[in-house]
Scaffold this motif. Structure first.
Motif, PDB file in Angstrom:
ATOM      1  N   ARG A  45      22.987  22.050  -1.821  1.00  0.00           N
ATOM      2  CA  ARG A  45      23.820  21.988  -0.604  1.00  0.00           C
ATOM      3  C   ARG A  45      23.351  23.059   0.384  1.00  0.00           C
ATOM      4  O   ARG A  45      23.264  22.830   1.579  1.00  0.00           O
ATOM      5  N   GLU A  46      23.006  24.227  -0.147  1.00  0.00           N
ATOM      6  CA  GLU A  46      22.658  25.359   0.716  1.00  0.00           C
ATOM      7  C   GLU A  46      21.274  25.220   1.337  1.00  0.00           C
ATOM      8  O   GLU A  46      21.067  25.590   2.478  1.00  0.00           O
ATOM      9  N   ASN A  47      20.332  24.713   0.527  1.00  0.00           N
ATOM     10  CA  ASN A  47      18.938  24.673   0.999  1.00  0.00           C
ATOM     11  C   ASN A  47      18.634  23.318   1.631  1.00  0.00           C
ATOM     12  O   ASN A  47      18.514  22.313   0.928  1.00  0.00           O
ATOM     13  N   THR A  48      18.505  23.326   2.936  1.00  0.00           N
ATOM     14  CA  THR A  48      18.274  22.062   3.654  1.00  0.00           C
ATOM     15  C   THR A  48      17.029  22.168   4.530  1.00  0.00           C
ATOM     16  O   THR A  48      16.890  21.439   5.499  1.00  0.00           O
ATOM     17  N   TYR A  49      16.142  23.085   4.194  1.00  0.00           N
ATOM     18  CA  TYR A  49      14.954  23.284   5.036  1.00  0.00           C
ATOM     19  C   TYR A  49      14.037  22.058   4.949  1.00  0.00           C
ATOM     20  O   TYR A  49      14.042  21.332   3.938  1.00  0.00           O
ATOM     21  N   PRO A  50      13.242  21.815   5.991  1.00  0.00           N
ATOM     22  CA  PRO A  50      12.335  20.662   5.962  1.00  0.00           C
ATOM     23  C   PRO A  50      11.373  20.768   4.777  1.00  0.00           C
ATOM     24  O   PRO A  50      10.813  21.830   4.525  1.00  0.00           O
ATOM     25  N   GLY A  51      11.224  19.674   4.074  1.00  0.00           N
ATOM     26  CA  GLY A  51      10.280  19.641   2.958  1.00  0.00           C
ATOM     27  C   GLY A  51      10.883  19.996   1.621  1.00  0.00           C
ATOM     28  O   GLY A  51      10.201  19.904   0.596  1.00  0.00           O
ATOM     29  N   ILE A  52      12.165  20.398   1.604  1.00  0.00           N
ATOM     30  CA  ILE A  52      12.733  20.790   0.303  1.00  0.00           C
ATOM     31  C   ILE A  52      12.701  19.613  -0.659  1.00  0.00           C
ATOM     32  O   ILE A  52      13.051  18.485  -0.313  1.00  0.00           O
ATOM     33  N   ALA A  53      12.230  19.909  -1.844  1.00  0.00           N
ATOM     34  CA  ALA A  53      12.156  18.879  -2.879  1.00  0.00           C
ATOM     35  C   ALA A  53      12.281  19.559  -4.230  1.00  0.00           C
ATOM     36  O   ALA A  53      12.112  20.772  -4.345  1.00  0.00           O
ATOM     37  N   SER A  76      11.908  14.510  -6.183  1.00  0.00           N
ATOM     38  CA  SER A  76      12.797  13.973  -5.146  1.00  0.00           C
ATOM     39  C   SER A  76      13.079  14.990  -4.052  1.00  0.00           C
ATOM     40  O   SER A  76      13.214  16.186  -4.320  1.00  0.00           O
ATOM     41  N   PRO A  77      13.208  14.503  -2.822  1.00  0.00           N
ATOM     42  CA  PRO A  77      13.598  15.392  -1.732  1.00  0.00           C
ATOM     43  C   PRO A  77      14.994  15.972  -1.978  1.00  0.00           C
ATOM     44  O   PRO A  77      15.810  15.359  -2.679  1.00  0.00           O
ATOM     45  N   GLY A  78      15.239  17.121  -1.387  1.00  0.00           N
ATOM     46  CA  GLY A  78      16.504  17.823  -1.612  1.00  0.00           C
ATOM     47  C   GLY A  78      17.730  16.974  -1.345  1.00  0.00           C
ATOM     48  O   GLY A  78      18.702  17.023  -2.107  1.00  0.00           O
ATOM     49  N   GLU A  79      17.682  16.156  -0.277  1.00  0.00           N
ATOM     50  CA  GLU A  79      18.903  15.390   0.041  1.00  0.00           C
ATOM     51  C   GLU A  79      19.203  14.341  -1.022  1.00  0.00           C
ATOM     52  O   GLU A  79      20.358  14.012  -1.280  1.00  0.00           O
ATOM     53  N   GLU A  80      18.131  13.876  -1.693  1.00  0.00           N
ATOM     54  CA  GLU A  80      18.353  12.899  -2.773  1.00  0.00           C
ATOM     55  C   GLU A  80      19.019  13.594  -3.970  1.00  0.00           C
ATOM     56  O   GLU A  80      19.904  13.028  -4.620  1.00  0.00           O
ATOM     57  N   VAL A  81      18.594  14.823  -4.225  1.00  0.00           N
ATOM     58  CA  VAL A  81      19.185  15.580  -5.334  1.00  0.00           C
ATOM     59  C   VAL A  81      20.649  15.903  -5.005  1.00  0.00           C
ATOM     60  O   VAL A  81      21.547  15.756  -5.849  1.00  0.00           O
ATOM     61  N   GLN A  82      20.891  16.309  -3.760  1.00  0.00           N
ATOM     62  CA  GLN A  82      22.260  16.600  -3.335  1.00  0.00           C
ATOM     63  C   GLN A  82      23.145  15.358  -3.483  1.00  0.00           C
ATOM     64  O   GLN A  82      24.270  15.427  -3.975  1.00  0.00           O
TER      65      GLN A  82
END
Ligand code: NAP
Length: 483
Positions: A45-53, A76-82
């Motif tokens: 939730r906290e880490n939303t920087y471009p490229g986070i995976a 998976s990209p961060g938003e998918e994990v979130q």
């Protein structure tokens, strides 16, 4: 004395807190989750920087009881994990148990139970506390002069300012750990200029990204065995094959991986000057491995430069390096990591006889088997100090830790114990053995990293994963104080 109705406080609704909540719910026990933010997800939730995976394969980075056929990518990209964590929390109806926007500020043991207080005035009595607060959640601003002098937007990677447009701007990324590398891979070519300030070159594992096809996802949806087999085979090869071996600098696997990574560096970086800048001069695995499919492409783009001159200070117009050059930029991103020794602090935690956790951890945090602290009965941590944070999946770790804690809870519920906390001698014995083993790990072979404590000794779990599994299988009751 049977205890039918114990109450649990869980601190944090990230990956470990969600896990604890589901397991307590399944056991029919009463629990409240305290979450400082307004959503579940913790680091994702906290880490939303471009490229986070997630650079651990997604099919490992899943609860064993909630495998996910929908993962779109190998990493998976961060938003998918979130989204995964939000989906799981929703499926189990956890929202009804979570006090959002409420940070635990204190916990005090009264001889029988814990009094837990929050920053907005809540106070409640709980039999057990599970601290699921994570490791990488206190952003670390670097000790660079002039951070406040910079005139443009400047923010930490974990506090990404989505109002700031970076297209057409000159951006400085300070730091090239997993975060800075992912950021560079994602932003390279999308800005007028990207300057990556790199203090130490990283070993970069050139793992190609794989997108799962609709057919593959459909197969996982309809064949639960296939999904489970994938999870298990990936887990086995990752934990026992890769992560347990990489701890030891002497293994053939470390040398083999150095060959693979060096080969990628030699063949993919065309410019010999850049190649030498990117060549690490320490043993692979000493710092946490960086995994990237696009970093080497990004750093060769004409709009990307890798700056290895030391940073002298920040000025209103940019970053001044020690050679006197001012690198003019519009935006500065601090990809400079986290304070990894905070855990649930700042929090006033008073154990037996009022002892303060801050005093117990004055020198540095430590925990018996990474989860319990002498003097703090019925208080246990998930992914606490000395946990296997190295290259293991934190989910597998937390699942094993939680089932271990539940065995202690059962002992207490059945009346075999009045309370449970590790004996001082047991904690000291474990810590002494752990430190000796840690000194022999790859993390101690001579590099700077967030794995090292104030003495330069790796603070993570230094043994293979099967030792962790064996320890977590059953508590050694002689190591605990129960009356
Ligand atoms: P990090 O690994 O601690 O890296 C911090 C970076 O900032 C390093 O390159 C460091 O340089 C640099 N730095 C720090 N202070 C500096 C200073 N004063 N001047 C110049 N450079 C400075 O932090 P991170 O990249 O955020 O990663 C932390 C951990 O988060 C990772 O190791 C990983 O466990 C986790 N993570 C995981 C994923 C994932 O995909 N699963 C993604 C991101 C993060 P030095 O190397 O010289 O110290």
């Amino acid at each position: 004395m049977e205890r039918p109705d114990p109450k649990f406080a869980i601190i944090g609704a990230g990956m470990s807190g969600i896990l604890a909540a589901i397991k307590l719910q399944e056991a029919g026990l009463d629990f409240t989750v305290f979450e400082k933010a307004d959503r579940v997800g913790g680091t994702w939730r906290e880490n939303t920087y471009p490229g986070i995976a997630c650079d651990v394969p997604s099919h490992i980075y899943s609860y064993s009881f909630e495998l996910n056929p929908e993962w779109g990518y190998l990493s998976s990209p961060g938003e998918e994990v979130q989204r995964y964590f939000e989906m799981v929390a929703e499926k189990y109806g956890l929202d009804a148990h979570i006090r959002f926007g409420e940070a635990v500020s204190s916990a005090a043991w009264d001889g029988e139970a814990w009094h837990v207080g929050t920053d907005n005035g809540f106070s409640g009595r709980f039999d057990w506390v599970i601290a699921a607060t994570g490791v990488l959640h206190h952003p670390k601003r670097p000790d660079i002069d002039g951070l406040d002098d910079f005139a443009g937007p400047i923010f930490h990677s974990a506090q990404w300012d989505h109002d700031v447009e970076f297209e057409g701007k000159r951006i400085a990324v300070i730091g090239n750990g997993s975060t800075g590398t992912q950021l560079t891979g994602a932003l390279g070519g999308r800005t007028e200029k990207l300057s990556l300030f790199m203090r130490t070159a990283q070993w970069v594992v050139p793992l190609e990204q794989v997108e799962y096809s609709e057919e593959e996802k459909q197969a996982f949806r309809t064949d639960a065995d296939l999904l489970r087999e994938l999870h298990e085979s990936l887990s086995d090869s990752f934990h026992e094959g890769f992560a347990s071996n990489i701890i030891d600098a002497e293994t053939q696997m470390v040398r083999d991986m150095e060959v693979v990574c060096t080969d990628a560096l030699e063949t993919r970086i065309a410019d010999p000057v850049l190649r030498e800048k990117l060549r690490p001069d320490y043993t692979l695995g000493c710092k946490r491995l960086v995994v990237s499919h696009n970093f080497y492409d990004a750093v060769q783009l004409p709009s990307v430069e890798v700056v290895t001159d030391a940073i002298d200070r920040l000025e209103s117009g940019g970053v001044r390096t020690a050679d006197g050059v001012l690198h003019e930029v519009d935006i500065v991103v601090l990809a400079t990591g986290f304070h990894v020794d905070s855990f649930m602090r700042p929090m006033d935690i008073h154990g037996v006889d009022g002892v303060l956790l801050d005093d117990v951890w004055k020198e540095r945090p430590s925990a018996y088997l990474a989860l319990g602290i002498h003097g703090f009965p019925n208080f246990f941590m998930l992914n606490g100090p000395n946990s296997p944070v190295g290259n293991f999946s934190l989910i597998a770790t937390a699942e094993l830790q939680f089932s271990y804690i539940m065995q202690l809870v059962e002992m207490w519920r059945s009346g075999q114990a009045d309370f449970v906390h590790p004996a001082d001698e047991a904690a000291a014995r474990f810590e002494a053995e752990r430190v000796e083993a840690a000194k022999k790990t790859v993390w101690a072979t001579g590099c700077r990293s967030w794995y090292l404590d104030d003495r330069g000794i790796p603070f993570a779990w230094p043994f293979p994963f099967d030792r962790f599994k064996a320890e977590m299988a059953e508590p050694k009751l002689g190591d605990y104080i129960t009356h």
